[in-house]
Design an enzyme around this catalytic site. Structure first.
Site, PDB file in Angstrom:
ATOM      1  N   SER A  40     -80.044  -7.766  82.080  1.00  0.00           N
ATOM      2  CA  SER A  40     -81.198  -8.656  81.894  1.00  0.00           C
ATOM      3  C   SER A  40     -81.924  -8.359  80.590  1.00  0.00           C
ATOM      4  O   SER A  40     -81.925  -7.218  80.114  1.00  0.00           O
ATOM      5  CB  SER A  40     -82.190  -8.482  83.040  1.00  0.00           C
ATOM      6  OG  SER A  40     -81.603  -8.819  84.262  1.00  0.00           O
TER       7      SER A  40
ATOM      8  N   GLU B  16     -71.027  -6.739  94.556  1.00  0.00           N
ATOM      9  CA  GLU B  16     -72.313  -6.574  95.194  1.00  0.00           C
ATOM     10  C   GLU B  16     -72.376  -7.273  96.552  1.00  0.00           C
ATOM     11  O   GLU B  16     -73.200  -6.972  97.378  1.00  0.00           O
ATOM     12  CB  GLU B  16     -73.391  -7.141  94.272  1.00  0.00           C
ATOM     13  CG  GLU B  16     -74.699  -6.421  94.389  1.00  0.00           C
ATOM     14  CD  GLU B  16     -75.652  -6.840  93.286  1.00  0.00           C
ATOM     15  OE1 GLU B  16     -76.828  -6.953  93.569  1.00  0.00           O
ATOM     16  OE2 GLU B  16     -75.192  -7.064  92.152  1.00  0.00           O
TER      17      GLU B  16
ATOM     18  N   SER C 137     -82.724   0.402  85.959  1.00  0.00           N
ATOM     19  CA  SER C 137     -83.061   1.537  86.823  1.00  0.00           C
ATOM     20  C   SER C 137     -82.383   2.795  86.298  1.00  0.00           C
ATOM     21  O   SER C 137     -81.276   2.713  85.764  1.00  0.00           O
ATOM     22  CB  SER C 137     -82.570   1.308  88.250  1.00  0.00           C
ATOM     23  OG  SER C 137     -83.035   0.091  88.728  1.00  0.00           O
TER      24      SER C 137
ATOM     25  N   GLN D  38     -77.686  -0.001  83.996  1.00  0.00           N
ATOM     26  CA  GLN D  38     -77.213  -1.350  83.706  1.00  0.00           C
ATOM     27  C   GLN D  38     -78.098  -2.042  82.674  1.00  0.00           C
ATOM     28  O   GLN D  38     -79.320  -2.104  82.855  1.00  0.00           O
ATOM     29  CB  GLN D  38     -77.210  -2.168  85.001  1.00  0.00           C
ATOM     30  CG  GLN D  38     -76.487  -3.490  84.890  1.00  0.00           C
ATOM     31  CD  GLN D  38     -76.515  -4.239  86.216  1.00  0.00           C
ATOM     32  OE1 GLN D  38     -77.556  -4.717  86.647  1.00  0.00           O
ATOM     33  NE2 GLN D  38     -75.366  -4.348  86.855  1.00  0.00           N
ATOM     34  N   GLY D  39     -77.496  -2.538  81.610  1.00  0.00           N
ATOM     35  CA  GLY D  39     -78.234  -3.278  80.590  1.00  0.00           C
ATOM     36  C   GLY D  39     -77.771  -4.722  80.545  1.00  0.00           C
ATOM     37  O   GLY D  39     -76.999  -5.103  79.662  1.00  0.00           O
TER      38      GLY D  39
END
Lengths: 338, 386
Positions: free
Chosen positions: B131, B246, B163, B128-129
């Site tokens: 932040s 989520e 991550s 995931q990109g």
């Protein structure tokens, strides 16, 4: 699995809320405080007629045949409006003590507390007293002139009973010496009518849970009060609810109220004693901490007799002491860890 | 209100238990935590086993290759796999819980066909990109720029807290495609290959000493326009669809694990004599209440999701859970440290590691302070701050 209120349960909650808004609005609460009229027999009978006490009795015995899950919803509503009187004891006595189900009798309960004394609520207003002993819940029918018990001189002579100037204006208290068997002080003051068909363990568990439900109602109400006040009170040219310091107090209050409520509902559904202990622990915390935070949000106004905040805090303190405190709950939960 | 599973749900649980009992003993030992390629291989092999047994993408809609399971079945799956000690979703977290559901909800037919099956089969790993160094809690402040050049975007900027970046094939990337539009309206969602020229990954060492996260630097990386999911400049909305996934069930396995750990902490205290300290006992008793109720709150939230169906606005339960659980997890390992005494200073001690890792819980996926703002403004209706 459907751990949400059913339509019937929502309707019950709405019905009780409406009933209490009509019969015990804020003006009546303040009137009760001002006149120290803590148990209104007329209101008590109205509650009886509405099924407040007989809720869980079988339908063929005149009850509504509902369960513990419904009872906690009703007691939550009672807690919201600070309905006074020994609601839990009278509800649990329904079907066992004559007149309790109908709201004709006011039933109080005595539990041994720290150092062999008990703080008994509504003793002077009660027609009958339940006493928890190892063999079961014992019933003592109070004399017709039970109000005399409030008279310190005669009480001290007969009962080893001492009236206390209660911290909560709507919960009169007596300090009562409890004998070894859990019976009240020196015998006398009314016949023992025998042991009720109610095991003391179950009685305590249900009383604990219903008290926790009242705490949750109060905790939810103080969130609303704080949020409402934070939206209308202006300082520095803006509503104080704009400030994060105030927002975070309110958010913490909601979190506590929701956790307490989830705990109470779960314990009501499962009937598990450990979950009842968890429910009392979290509900007590929610009611007391929320009332304190609400008082903080109200600022100076919160410190006045005129605002209702102190009534929530003081009643929450009373309920914390009732049936199961934090020490007992935490020790019981720890003992269950493996 | 009821907490009982239906016959169908119990049958699902029984089938799952039987399958887990059969396959888990055959699993190879888990790889060393610092062996990232080994971890990827292990996690993907597990995902392939789930796929072959029909458990992959349980909560995905059937038309996206999932099983369209109910939220309760998903809850049972997460509960039972954790109880049985099955591998954690690991490297496939973003694919299964973020990127995949986004593509399923917002992607074109071709995009769904291209990207979803490899996620379900454990063949492609996503990271995931979102932040950026200057866009954390304030995600909409992101500045990574994507400039259109023919049939590609040229992307330049940097991402952080990614991550599995070292071992991922794809990155779900939020970029700014219109720097002049209001902040939320100039963002687009792209799928970027991690082996594209111009992508540099630099591991970030955490307080726990491990390299769980990475920074990702993007220097004129070309991403085909065809890899944009959703309309150009509509990426914020597309992302919110992802993030709502989520809620509800994200921490089910962890709550089950925390309750088990609490039992182990109590056992350790009984064994080393600290149990005689009533202050410690009461602390553990309080944690027992906390995790028991967090489990019930999970069931409450799942029941709510089941009733309202997908896309409905969730109640306060998700935020309440996040705030309370992240704090409770930290308290759990503080209590563990009290039981361990000096032993808590041994960095190889499992609970010491978990104590350090728990520090991220009140920060990741929205700090507790941001969560409180959200609760106050969106749930309680307090006025928006400056």
């Amino acid at each position: 699995m459907d751990f949400q209120l059913t339509d019937d349960q929502r309707a019950l909650r709405a019905g009780v809320r409406e009933l209490l808004a009509g019969r015990f609005p804020r003006e009546r609460l303040r009137e009760a405080v001002d006149r120290a009229r803590v148990v209104d027999r007329g209101l008590w009978r109205e509650l009886g007629a509405a099924g407040f006490f007989s809720l869980r009795m079988p339908e063929d015995a005149g009850g509504a045949g509902l369960g513990t899950a419904e009872a906690v919803l009703v007691f939550e509503e009672a807690g919201r409006v600070l309905l006074p009187g020994p609601l839990v004891a009278t509800h649990l006595a329904a079907g066992h003590v004559e007149g309790a189900a109908e709201g004709e009798a006011v039933v109080a309960v005595a539990e041994p507390g720290v150092g062999g004394t008990a703080m008994v609520e509504y003793l002077a207003q009660a027609d009958a007293l339940l006493v928890g002993t190892e063999e079961g819940v014992r019933l003592r029918v109070l004399a017709a002139d039970a109000a005399d018990v409030a008279d310190a001189a005669s009480a001290a002579a007969q009962w080893a009973v001492r009236p206390v100037r209660s911290v909560d204006p709507l919960t009169p208290l007596h300090r009562v010496a409890v004998g070894e068997a859990g019976a009240l002080g020196p015998t006398g003051g009314g016949p023992i009518a025998g042991v009720l068909g109610l095991p003391v363990g179950r009685f305590r568990r249900e009383a604990t849970l219903l008290t926790a439900a009242e705490q949750c109602g109060s905790a939810a109400r103080t969130v609303e009060m704080a949020v409402e006040y934070a939206g209308v009170r202006h300082q520095f040219g803006q509503a104080i609810g704009t400030f994060q310091a105030v927002k975070h107090l309110c958010a913490d209050m909601l979190v506590r109220a929701e956790m307490g409520r989830t705990a109470v509902y779960a314990a009501a559904v499962t009937g598990d004693p450990q979950e009842a202990a968890a429910a009392k622990l979290l509900a007590d915390e929610a009611a007391v901490r929320n009332a304190r935070d609400c008082l903080q949000v109200f600022g100076g106004m919160g410190f006045t007799w005129e605002a209702d905040v102190h009534l929530h805090l003081k009643r929450a303190w009373v309920r914390v002491e009732r049936f199961m405190g934090a020490r007992e709950a935490e020790e019981a939960l720890a003992a269950g860890l493996s | 209100m009821d907490l009982d599973c239906s016959e169908e749900e119990e049958a699902f649980r029984a089938g799952l238990r039987a399958w887990l009992g059969e396959v888990l003993p055959k699993l190879p030992p888990p790889p060393d935590p610092s062996d990232w390629p080994g971890r990827r291989a292990y996690d993907c092999a597990w995902q392939r086993m789930l796929y072959d047994a029909g458990y992959a993408g349980l909560h995905w809609p059937a038309d996206a290759g999932g099983r369209g399971a109910t939220p309760t079945q998903h809850l049972i799956f997460l509960e039972e796999t954790e109880r049985a000690g099955a591998p954690y979703v690991g490297a496939n977290f973003v694919g299964l819980l973020h990127a995949g559901p986004t593509i399923a909800a917002e992607g074109t037919e071709e995009q769904r066909r291209r990207w979803l099956p490899p996620i379900l089969r454990g063949e492609e790993v996503w990271c995931q990109g979102f932040s950026e160094p200057e866009a954390g809690s304030d995600l909409a402040a992101l500045r990574t720029a994507a400039v259109r050049d023919g049939d590609a975007y040229v992307v330049t900027g940097s991402k952080i807290w990614t991550s599995h970046a070292e071992v991922a094939d794809w990155c779900e990337l939020l970029v700014r495609t219109d720097p002049r539009a209001p902040r939320h309206r100039g963002i687009s969602w792209l799928a970027m290959r991690m082996d594209a020229p111009g992508v540099t990954v630099r591991p970030l060492r955490t307080v726990a000493g491990s390299e769980e996260f990475a920074e990702v630097f993007l220097d004129e990386v070309r991403v085909p326009v065809a890899h944009r999911v959703g309309e150009e400049n509509d990426g914020w909305r597309v992302t919110m669809v992802t993030l709502s996934f989520e809620r509800g069930t994200a921490f089910v396995g962890e709550v089950v694990a925390c309750r088990r750990t609490l039992g182990h902490i109590a056992a350790a205290a009984r064994a080393n004599g600290r149990w005689h300290d009533p202050v410690l006992r009461r602390r553990l008793g309080r944690l027992a209440a906390e995790f028991s109720v967090l489990w019930r709150l999970t069931q409450w939230n799942v029941s709510e999701a089941q009733r309202s169906g997908p896309g409905a606005v969730p109640g306060p339960g998700g935020s309440v859970f996040k705030l309370r659980y992240s704090h409770a997890r930290q308290e759990l390992y503080e209590a563990a440290a009290e039981v361990l005494g000096g032993g808590a200073l041994d960095a190889d001690e499992e609970w010491t590691n978990a104590r350090l890792s728990s520090l991220s819980y009140t920060i990741a996926a929205g700090t507790s302070q941001i969560q409180k703002n959200i609760v106050a403004e969106r749930i309680l209706g307090l006025p928006k701050g400056p």
